[in-house]
Design a protein around this motif. Structure first.
Motif, short mmCIF file in Angstrom:
data_model
loop_
_atom_site.label_atom_id
_atom_site.label_comp_id
_atom_site.label_asym_id
_atom_site.label_seq_id
_atom_site.Cartn_x
_atom_site.Cartn_y
_atom_site.Cartn_z
N THR A 48 0.85 -1.19 0.00
CA THR A 48 0.00 0.00 0.00
C THR A 48 0.88 1.23 0.00
O THR A 48 1.88 1.29 0.73
N ILE A 49 0.54 2.21 -0.83
CA ILE A 49 1.16 3.53 -0.80
C ILE A 49 0.06 4.53 -0.44
O ILE A 49 -1.00 4.54 -1.07
N ALA A 50 0.31 5.34 0.57
CA ALA A 50 -0.67 6.33 1.01
C ALA A 50 0.02 7.68 1.19
O ALA A 50 1.14 7.74 1.72
N VAL B 160 -4.69 10.03 -1.02
CA VAL B 160 -4.62 9.02 -2.07
C VAL B 160 -4.02 7.75 -1.49
O VAL B 160 -2.99 7.79 -0.81
N VAL B 161 -4.68 6.63 -1.76
CA VAL B 161 -4.20 5.33 -1.32
C VAL B 161 -4.27 4.37 -2.50
O VAL B 161 -5.31 4.26 -3.15
N ALA B 162 -3.17 3.69 -2.78
CA ALA B 162 -3.13 2.68 -3.84
C ALA B 162 -2.68 1.36 -3.22
O ALA B 162 -1.71 1.33 -2.45
N THR B 163 -3.39 0.28 -3.53
CA THR B 163 -3.03 -1.03 -2.98
C THR B 163 -2.88 -2.04 -4.10
O THR B 163 -3.49 -1.90 -5.17
N HIS C 163 -6.18 -1.65 -6.43
CA HIS C 163 -7.28 -0.80 -5.99
C HIS C 163 -6.76 0.62 -5.78
O HIS C 163 -5.59 0.83 -5.42
N LEU C 164 -7.64 1.60 -5.97
CA LEU C 164 -7.30 3.01 -5.80
C LEU C 164 -8.38 3.68 -4.96
O LEU C 164 -9.59 3.47 -5.21
N TYR C 165 -7.95 4.48 -3.98
CA TYR C 165 -8.89 5.16 -3.08
C TYR C 165 -8.52 6.64 -3.02
O TYR C 165 -7.34 7.01 -3.00
N VAL C 166 -9.54 7.49 -3.00
CA VAL C 166 -9.36 8.93 -2.84
C VAL C 166 -10.28 9.41 -1.73
O VAL C 166 -11.50 9.15 -1.78
N ASP C 167 -9.69 10.06 -0.75
CA ASP C 167 -10.44 10.62 0.38
C ASP C 167 -11.32 9.56 1.05
O ASP C 167 -12.48 9.81 1.42
N GLY C 168 -10.78 8.36 1.18
CA GLY C 168 -11.45 7.29 1.90
C GLY C 168 -12.44 6.47 1.11
O GLY C 168 -13.03 5.53 1.65
N HIS C 169 -12.62 6.77 -0.19
CA HIS C 169 -13.59 6.04 -1.01
C HIS C 169 -12.87 5.37 -2.18
O HIS C 169 -11.99 5.97 -2.81
N GLU C 170 -13.26 4.14 -2.48
CA GLU C 170 -12.67 3.46 -3.62
C GLU C 170 -13.17 4.11 -4.91
O GLU C 170 -14.37 4.40 -5.06
N PHE D 197 -3.12 5.01 -11.20
CA PHE D 197 -2.23 4.09 -10.50
C PHE D 197 -1.86 3.02 -11.51
O PHE D 197 -2.72 2.32 -12.02
N GLN D 198 -0.56 2.91 -11.80
CA GLN D 198 -0.12 2.01 -12.86
C GLN D 198 0.96 1.06 -12.36
O GLN D 198 1.88 1.46 -11.65
N ILE D 199 0.82 -0.21 -12.73
CA ILE D 199 1.90 -1.18 -12.63
C ILE D 199 2.24 -1.58 -14.05
O ILE D 199 1.38 -2.06 -14.79
N PHE D 200 3.49 -1.37 -14.42
CA PHE D 200 3.91 -1.56 -15.81
C PHE D 200 4.92 -2.69 -15.87
O PHE D 200 5.85 -2.75 -15.06
N THR D 201 4.72 -3.61 -16.80
CA THR D 201 5.70 -4.66 -17.05
C THR D 201 6.25 -4.47 -18.46
O THR D 201 5.81 -3.58 -19.20
#
Length: 446
Positions: A106-108, A178-181, A195-202, A151-155
């Motif tokens: 998780t990054i927050a 901002v929270v990314a998991t 998953h991506l969350y902004v201000d506590g909401h997905e 929110f990106q994961i790149f291969t």
């Protein structure tokens, strides 16, 4: 009795010695632990001379002086205590291997943009990008030019993008959390999730794939700008950035400052002068540590730098503050730039200490360094310029000094050597026609 007393004294002394040794070892470990540091790249100041009156095709001796100093980050009032304002192509870099878990995490962070989300620009908040070929990977969180938070994961084969349109939602000066998991990332896992969350909401549509085949991770990550593309900086205030090795559920998202004893906390930057990587509070250091480096970028159209022949063109020398020595190597980038790389050894470059690099040193009989044979009032390629980059801790991630230290030199043509007269090849009798006269230098620059 005397023997027993001696045995007792011997045992006591052994115990005292063992206790003393253990105490010394513990103290040594503590001291060694406290002296660890994760430096900030792209700090310090540089001067380059000459930087005016350059004439195309002429030879010069350039002196580049780097002086170590405090980070140029601007500290402002944050969401919690203080925050860092990233209003220039400046980033704070840290090693990623100990702090960013590939398979789950998780990054927050809190962010206060200095722009409206529909400004048409890309702003990067977090970026971990690197590797080559099939090993190339990227984890990043950015506001894209299209107005989406990504929110990106790149291969090497594919980019997995989780987008949420904030174009009409985010306004200048407003704080957002901002929270990314991510979970089950890598070739050994199935049922990958993002998953991506902004201000506590997905927000956005969660990504659920059978497999996201990330193999490795880049050696460092950037906060406040992109690993590539210096123009893609946050232009925002960032506060309370934390990285965990666990993907939090929606009902357990981190909000305020994390508890330092949290078992899954891997990295925490409150931006109040300290960072907590790997659960250890460490100071943000200044200057360049041994093993770090300064990289000078030189346009490819100039004389290649070298230190083999003191009588040859482009000869390079380097000196440093007492106690610090410099190892000079060279490189290039895609036929665009030459690199002079000065690796620091001996004592670290603490604030006020310096390294001086002379490119085209004439003291030993070299003719200097010849610049491009054509004038240039505006540098078309943003990478093709004299610039100074810093890797403060030797992890291989360089960051350019802020724009005020970037040198885009104006190069003018040489004195007139000949004239060119241009006229139509066919004209009518008794009809006027236009003739154009142009002055050229020896390289046919007008």
């Amino acid at each position: 009795m005397q023997f027993m007393l001696l045995r007792s004294l011997e045992v006591s002394s052994m115990r005292c010695g063992l206790k003393l040794a253990i105490t010394l070892i513990v103290q040594l470990v503590i001291v060694m632990h406290q002296t660890q540091c994760y430096a900030i790249d792209g700090t310090g100041k540089a001067s380059i001379t000459p930087n005016r009156g350059l004439v195309a095709g002429m030879s010069y001796t350039f002196t580049i002086t780097y002086t170590a100093g405090e980070p140029d980050a601007q500290v402002v009032n944050g969401r919690w205590n203080r925050a860092v304002r990233f209003t220039e192509p400046f980033s704070i870099n840290y090693p990623s291997r100990a702090h960013l878990n590939i398979s789950e995490g998780t990054i927050a962070f809190w962010v206060r943009p200095l722009w409206d989300a529909d400004d048409g620009k890309t702003h990067r908040f977090f970026d971990c990008f690197g590797g080559r070929g099939r090993q190339r990977t990227r984890y990043h969180i950015s506001k894209m030019s299209s107005g989406v938070l990504r929110f990106q994961i790149f291969t090497a084969n594919r980019a997995y993008d989780l987008d949420f349109n904030i174009g009409k939602l985010w306004k200048r000066g407003e704080w957002h959390h901002v929270v990314a998991t991510w979970r089950n990332i890598g070739e050994k896992h199935n049922d990958a999730e993002m998953h991506l969350y902004v201000d506590g909401h997905e927000v956005g549509k969660p990504i659920k794939m059978r497999k996201i085949p990330v193999r490795t991770i880049a050696p460092s990550f950037c906060i406040g700008a992109g690993m590539i593309g210096a123009r893609e900086y946050a232009d925002a205030d960032i506060d309370e950035l934390a990285i965990y090795d666990r993907a939090f559920a929606p009902n357990a998202l981190p909000q305020g400052p994390p508890a330092l004893e949290h078992p899954h906390l891997r990295f925490y930057a409150p931006f109040d002068g300290t960072v907590i990587p790997a659960k250890s509070e460490l100071p943000i250091p200044r200057g360049i540590a041994p093993g770090g480096a300064i990289r000078i970028a030189i346009p490819r159209t100039w004389t290649p730098p070298q230190n083999r022949d003191p009588h040859g063109a482009g000869f390079v020398t380097a000196t440093a503050s007492p106690g610090t020595f410099v190892d000079i190597t060279f490189g290039d980038y895609r036929n665009i730039e030459w690199y002079i790389i000065a690796t620091i050894g001996g004592k670290p470059l603490t604030p006020g200490k310096w390294v001086r690099i002379v490119y085209g040193d004439r003291r030993y009989g070299a003719p200097g360094a010849t610049i491009q044979p054509f004038p240039q009032r505006r540098w078309v390629n943003p990478r093709n310029h004299l610039g100074v980059w810093v890797d403060a801790d030797g992890d291989g991630a360089f960051a350019e000094l802020p724009p005020q230290n970037r040198y885009k030199l104006e190069i003018v043509a040489q004195p007139t050597a000949q004239f060119g007269v241009f006229a139509p090849s066919t004209v009518a009798v008794n009809e006027p026609f236009r003739v154009r006269v142009t002055a050229f230098d020896q390289f046919y620059n007008d």
